[in-house]
Design a protein around this motif. Structure first.
Motif, PDB file in Angstrom:
ATOM      1  N   UNK A   1     -51.477  28.437  14.748  1.00 23.64           N
ATOM      2  CA  UNK A   1     -52.221  29.334  13.886  1.00 23.64           C
ATOM      3  C   UNK A   1     -53.090  28.451  12.919  1.00 23.64           C
ATOM      4  N   UNK A   2     -52.344  27.582  11.970  1.00 22.29           N
ATOM      5  CA  UNK A   2     -52.877  26.892  11.007  1.00 22.29           C
ATOM      6  C   UNK A   2     -53.835  26.117  11.718  1.00 22.29           C
ATOM      7  N   UNK A   3     -53.759  25.372  12.617  1.00 26.72           N
ATOM      8  CA  UNK A   3     -54.857  24.287  13.525  1.00 26.72           C
ATOM      9  C   UNK A   3     -55.946  25.066  13.927  1.00 26.72           C
ATOM     10  N   UNK A   4     -55.502  26.448  14.278  1.00 28.31           N
ATOM     11  CA  UNK A   4     -56.756  27.279  15.032  1.00 28.31           C
ATOM     12  C   UNK A   4     -57.497  27.729  13.834  1.00 28.31           C
ATOM     13  N   UNK A   5     -56.935  28.014  12.742  1.00 25.06           N
ATOM     14  CA  UNK A   5     -57.717  28.542  11.652  1.00 25.06           C
ATOM     15  C   UNK A   5     -58.698  27.522  10.991  1.00 25.06           C
ATOM     16  N   UNK A   6     -57.994  25.900  10.995  1.00 27.80           N
ATOM     17  CA  UNK A   6     -58.937  25.154  10.662  1.00 27.80           C
ATOM     18  C   UNK A   6     -60.205  24.731  11.694  1.00 27.80           C
ATOM     19  N   UNK A   7     -59.931  25.025  12.641  1.00 30.90           N
ATOM     20  CA  UNK A   7     -61.087  24.624  13.733  1.00 30.90           C
ATOM     21  C   UNK A   7     -61.961  25.894  13.624  1.00 30.90           C
ATOM     22  N   UNK A   8     -61.605  27.114  13.308  1.00 35.79           N
ATOM     23  CA  UNK A   8     -62.403  28.222  13.170  1.00 35.79           C
ATOM     24  C   UNK A   8     -63.208  28.131  11.865  1.00 35.79           C
ATOM     25  N   UNK A   9     -62.711  27.432  10.857  1.00 37.28           N
ATOM     26  CA  UNK A   9     -63.530  27.207   9.551  1.00 37.28           C
ATOM     27  C   UNK A   9     -64.356  26.079   9.681  1.00 37.28           C
TER      28      UNK A   9
END
Length: 229
Positions: A209-217
């Motif tokens: 989730x942390x990596x995906x949130x960084x990619x989304x941001x």
């Protein structure tokens, strides 16, 4: 006449009388009533066999309504009454298609893969597991032009998502960051917006989730992966 002639026994007559008489034996005859019963039984058995084979042939080739997709259904989407229709096929089609009698069991399930209109609906095409399932999340990532393959992204595609940091994008013209890559599965994608960017919903495990949130941001690029061994 001599005494010798008078005493001579009549051997030919004795031999004839002592010879065993041949006995004529006849094979037992089946009564007419018994033979008639056997004939009737044989005819009945033959008729029953013919009728049974005819019934089996008719049952195997009789048409039966099977479920068919009335419109496209995306992977993970719930299937409802408006998504399916019927088509008459031989009963043997049950091996790869769901019969109309089981229509009610299909409603509420989700498509296990992208389904196209006109295709038969089989057991492997539906799943009771919703998207996202336990331990999964769906994240939307906006992708700039040039950061997805020219073929586009399709539901159920397995992809590698590589985050692109703002600093690396400025310094290297869109170079990717050194870490944070994760795998995901495409749920759906939007049409290009005014800037040509596409928003893609991807299914991820909660552990990334942390990596995906960084990619989304901060943005990312997506690499389509081949089948997994």
């Amino acid at each position: 006449m001599s005494m010798t002639d008078m005493r001579a026994p009549n051997t030919s007559s004795a031999q004839t009388n002592s010879a065993p008489q041949s006995v004529r034996r006849e094979s037992p005859r089946v009564p007419r009533r018994g033979r008639t019963w056997l004939l009737v039984s044989a005819v009945v058995l033959v008729c029953a066999a013919v009728a049974g084979n005819a019934w089996l042939f008719t049952a195997a080739h009789a048409d039966e309504p099977m479920l068919r997709l009335a419109r496209d259904v995306g992977w993970g989407q719930r299937i409802g009454p408006s998504d399916v229709t019927t088509v008459d096929l031989p009963a043997s089609a049950r091996e790869f298609a769901i019969p109309e009698s089981a229509r009610a069991t299909v409603y509420g399930q989700v498509a296990a893969r992208p389904l196209q209109a006109g295709a038969l609906l089989g057991d492997a095409d539906v799943s009771a597991q919703t998207v996202p399932g336990p331990g999964e999340q769906v994240v939307g990532i906006r992708l700039e032009p040039g950061r997805i393959p020219a073929r586009g992204l399709h539901p159920n595609d397995l992809v590698a998502v590589v985050p692109v940091t703002e600093q690396s994008s400025v310094d290297t013209g869109g170079a990717v960051s050194g870490g944070g890559e994760f795998r995901a599965r495409v749920v759906q994608s939007s049409p290009p917006d005014a800037d040509g960017a596409v928003t893609v919903d991807v299914l991820i495990e909660s552990s990334v989730q942390t990596k995906a949130s960084a990619a989304a941001a901060g943005g990312a690029l997506v690499i389509v992966l081949g089948p997994q061994q």
